[in-house]
Scaffold this motif. Structure first.
Motif, short mmCIF file in Angstrom:
data_model
loop_
_atom_site.label_atom_id
_atom_site.label_comp_id
_atom_site.label_asym_id
_atom_site.label_seq_id
_atom_site.Cartn_x
_atom_site.Cartn_y
_atom_site.Cartn_z
N GLU A 124 -11.64 -6.69 -8.75
CA GLU A 124 -13.02 -6.82 -9.23
C GLU A 124 -13.18 -8.08 -10.07
O GLU A 124 -14.21 -8.75 -10.00
CB GLU A 124 -13.42 -5.58 -10.04
CG GLU A 124 -13.58 -4.35 -9.19
CD GLU A 124 -13.80 -3.09 -9.99
OE1 GLU A 124 -14.08 -2.06 -9.35
OE2 GLU A 124 -13.69 -3.12 -11.24
N GLU A 129 -17.05 -9.15 -8.86
CA GLU A 129 -17.98 -8.05 -8.58
C GLU A 129 -18.74 -7.69 -9.85
O GLU A 129 -18.20 -7.70 -10.95
CB GLU A 129 -17.22 -6.82 -8.09
CG GLU A 129 -16.61 -6.98 -6.72
CD GLU A 129 -15.94 -5.71 -6.25
OE1 GLU A 129 -16.55 -4.63 -6.43
OE2 GLU A 129 -14.83 -5.81 -5.73
N THR A 130 -20.01 -7.38 -9.65
CA THR A 130 -20.85 -6.97 -10.78
C THR A 130 -21.37 -5.56 -10.55
O THR A 130 -21.46 -5.10 -9.42
CB THR A 130 -22.04 -7.93 -10.98
OG1 THR A 130 -22.80 -7.97 -9.78
CG2 THR A 130 -21.56 -9.33 -11.35
N SER A 131 -21.73 -4.91 -11.64
CA SER A 131 -22.22 -3.54 -11.54
C SER A 131 -23.63 -3.54 -10.94
O SER A 131 -24.40 -4.48 -11.12
CB SER A 131 -22.23 -2.89 -12.92
OG SER A 131 -23.16 -3.52 -13.75
N LYS A 138 -17.77 -5.65 -13.13
CA LYS A 138 -17.30 -4.27 -12.94
C LYS A 138 -15.95 -4.02 -13.60
O LYS A 138 -15.65 -2.89 -13.98
CB LYS A 138 -17.22 -3.93 -11.45
CG LYS A 138 -18.57 -3.60 -10.85
CD LYS A 138 -18.46 -3.28 -9.38
CE LYS A 138 -17.85 -1.92 -9.18
NZ LYS A 138 -17.88 -1.52 -7.76
#
Length: 167
Positions: A124, A129-131, A138
Motif C-alpha cells: 500500500e 494506495e489511498t483510502s 491506506k
C-alpha cells in the motif's frame, strides 16, 4: 465444602514481565477516541442533518486497533476465547499440554499475520494506495496490523514460556 486454594497448595503462576498496562492504556485511548468521534458525529447529524464523512472510516480503523491491543492483554492473562470443555477435562498434564499447544499455535498465527500484514502495508505504501473515504494513505491504517500482531505473538510466546517453565 471445598476449600479455597492457598498459596501453599497451588503453585504460583508467573506474571508477565512487561506490564499489561501497555495494551490496556492503548486500548482505552482507542476506545475514548472512538467514543468522542462517534459522539461528535451523532451530535452534528442531530443538529445539521449532515454526517462527518471521515468518521466511519476512522472508526473502523480504531476498532481494529483497539481489538488487537486488547487481545494482547487477553492472551497474557489467558482470558482469550478457548474451548474450556476440552481444556478442563483431564489431568493437569493434559491441561498443560493443551495450553502449550494453544500458545504455540497463537504465536504461529500472529507471526504469519505480522509477515503478511507487513507485506500488505508495504504494498500500500509502495503503490500509493489511498483510502476510499477521505483519501489518506491506506498504510496509515494497515501498519498497525503487523505491529500489534507482533505484540500478540510476543504475549502468547510469554504464556508459552511461563507454561513450559511451570511444571
Amino acid at each position: 465444602m471445598p476449600q479455597d486454594p492457598t498459596p501453599e497448595t497451588e503453585p504460583q503462576e508467573r506474571k508477565p514481565r512487561v506490564p499489561l498496562a501497555v495494551e490496556e492504556v492503548f486500548a482505552a485511548a482507542c476506545m475514548a477516541a472512538l467514543a468522542v468521534i462517534t459522539f461528535a458525529n451523532v451530535i452534528l447529524r442531530y443538529l445539521t442533518d449532515e454526517s462527518i464523512a471521515w468518521t466511519e472510516e476512522i472508526s473502523i480503523a480504531i476498532m481494529v486497533v483497539m481489538t488487537l491491543a486488547a487481545a494482547g492483554a487477553a492472551f497474557a492473562r489467558e482470558r482469550h476465547i478457548r474451548i474450556d470443555y476440552f481444556l478442563e477435562r483431564g489431568s493437569p498434564r493434559r491441561q498443560r499440554l493443551f495450553g502449550l499447544v494453544g500458545a504455540a499455535a497463537t504465536v504461529l498465527l500472529f507471526a504469519v499475520m505480522a509477515v503478511l500484514g507487513t507485506r500488505m502495508a508495504w504494498d500500500e505504501f509502495r503503490f500509493g494506495e489511498t483510502s476510499p473515504g477521505i483519501g489518506v494513505p491506506k498504510w496509515w491504517y494497515s501498519v498497525w496490523l503487523p505491529i500489534l500482531s507482533v505484540g500478540i505473538a510476543l504475549r502468547a510466546g510469554g504464556v508459552f514460556l511461563r507454561k513450559w517453565r511451570n511444571r
